[in-house]
Design a protein around this motif. Sequence first.
Motif, PDB file in Angstrom:
ATOM      1  N   MET A  35       0.841  -1.176   0.000  1.00  0.00           N
ATOM      2  CA  MET A  35       0.000   0.000   0.000  1.00  0.00           C
ATOM      3  C   MET A  35       0.892   1.248   0.000  1.00  0.00           C
ATOM      4  N   THR A  36       0.590   2.161  -0.885  1.00  0.00           N
ATOM      5  CA  THR A  36       1.392   3.369  -1.023  1.00  0.00           C
ATOM      6  C   THR A  36       1.147   4.313   0.149  1.00  0.00           C
ATOM      7  N   ARG A  37       2.246   4.821   0.690  1.00  0.00           N
ATOM      8  CA  ARG A  37       2.188   5.830   1.745  1.00  0.00           C
ATOM      9  C   ARG A  37       2.785   7.117   1.190  1.00  0.00           C
ATOM     10  N   PHE A  38       2.297   8.238   1.665  1.00  0.00           N
ATOM     11  CA  PHE A  38       2.745   9.542   1.211  1.00  0.00           C
ATOM     12  C   PHE A  38       3.336  10.309   2.388  1.00  0.00           C
ATOM     13  N   ARG A  39       4.338  11.128   2.087  1.00  0.00           N
ATOM     14  CA  ARG A  39       4.965  11.961   3.111  1.00  0.00           C
ATOM     15  C   ARG A  39       5.580  13.177   2.431  1.00  0.00           C
ATOM     16  N   ILE A  40       5.849  14.197   3.218  1.00  0.00           N
ATOM     17  CA  ILE A  40       6.526  15.369   2.687  1.00  0.00           C
ATOM     18  C   ILE A  40       7.948  14.960   2.320  1.00  0.00           C
ATOM     19  N   ALA A  41       8.402  15.374   1.143  1.00  0.00           N
ATOM     20  CA  ALA A  41       9.739  15.005   0.670  1.00  0.00           C
ATOM     21  C   ALA A  41      10.811  15.541   1.613  1.00  0.00           C
ATOM     22  N   ASP A  42      11.926  14.819   1.671  1.00  0.00           N
ATOM     23  CA  ASP A  42      13.012  15.171   2.588  1.00  0.00           C
ATOM     24  C   ASP A  42      13.629  16.536   2.302  1.00  0.00           C
ATOM     25  N   ASP A  43      13.598  16.990   1.048  1.00  0.00           N
ATOM     26  CA  ASP A  43      14.248  18.258   0.702  1.00  0.00           C
ATOM     27  C   ASP A  43      13.285  19.444   0.695  1.00  0.00           C
ATOM     28  N   VAL A  44      12.165  19.317   1.406  1.00  0.00           N
ATOM     29  CA  VAL A  44      11.167  20.386   1.461  1.00  0.00           C
ATOM     30  C   VAL A  44      11.188  21.046   2.835  1.00  0.00           C
ATOM     31  N   ALA A  45      11.260  22.371   2.816  1.00  0.00           N
ATOM     32  CA  ALA A  45      11.119  23.160   4.040  1.00  0.00           C
ATOM     33  C   ALA A  45       9.768  23.843   3.986  1.00  0.00           C
ATOM     34  N   TRP A  46       9.095  23.913   5.135  1.00  0.00           N
ATOM     35  CA  TRP A  46       7.773  24.531   5.129  1.00  0.00           C
ATOM     36  C   TRP A  46       7.435  25.097   6.497  1.00  0.00           C
ATOM     37  N   VAL A  47       6.495  26.009   6.476  1.00  0.00           N
ATOM     38  CA  VAL A  47       5.955  26.599   7.698  1.00  0.00           C
ATOM     39  C   VAL A  47       4.490  26.912   7.432  1.00  0.00           C
ATOM     40  N   SER A  48       3.668  26.779   8.466  1.00  0.00           N
ATOM     41  CA  SER A  48       2.258  27.139   8.308  1.00  0.00           C
ATOM     42  C   SER A  48       2.014  28.489   8.949  1.00  0.00           C
ATOM     43  N   GLN A  49       0.958  29.156   8.505  1.00  0.00           N
ATOM     44  CA  GLN A  49       0.665  30.497   8.989  1.00  0.00           C
ATOM     45  C   GLN A  49       0.430  30.513  10.488  1.00  0.00           C
ATOM     46  N   GLU A  50      -0.153  29.447  11.032  1.00  0.00           N
ATOM     47  CA  GLU A  50      -0.387  29.447  12.472  1.00  0.00           C
ATOM     48  C   GLU A  50       0.928  29.491  13.242  1.00  0.00           C
ATOM     49  N   ASP A  51       2.003  28.982  12.636  1.00  0.00           N
ATOM     50  CA  ASP A  51       3.317  29.109  13.258  1.00  0.00           C
ATOM     51  C   ASP A  51       3.810  30.553  13.218  1.00  0.00           C
ATOM     52  N   LEU A  52       3.301  31.327  12.256  1.00  0.00           N
ATOM     53  CA  LEU A  52       3.765  32.700  12.074  1.00  0.00           C
ATOM     54  C   LEU A  52       2.860  33.706  12.766  1.00  0.00           C
TER      55      LEU A  52
END
Length: 94
Positions: free
Chosen positions: A1-18
């Motif tokens: 079964m395929t699993r999905f995840r954020i790629a290792d080379d991606v940086a991100w932040v959500s607005q609630e963090d800001l």
Amino acid sequence: MTRFRIADDVAWVSQEDLDGGDVPTAYLTRLPGGPPILLEGSGCVVWLALSEGGTMEEIIAAAAAMSDSTVEEISADVAELVDQLVAIRVVAED
């Protein structure tokens, strides 16, 4: 079964963090030097569901719970967005 995840080379932040604005927003980019990507509203909700990783069904269920929607209402849209995020290589399949 395929699993999905954020790629290792991606940086991100959500607005609630800001600043906790009214519309859910996530800012992401592939490192180094990828173009910035903005996901707002339901796109951000899907991204936050993806941040936990999981199968498509788990991601759809998490997004539905976060958005007070039913799985049936959002499953096609979530699957389409996840496929697009995989295509631009910010989401990885395991």
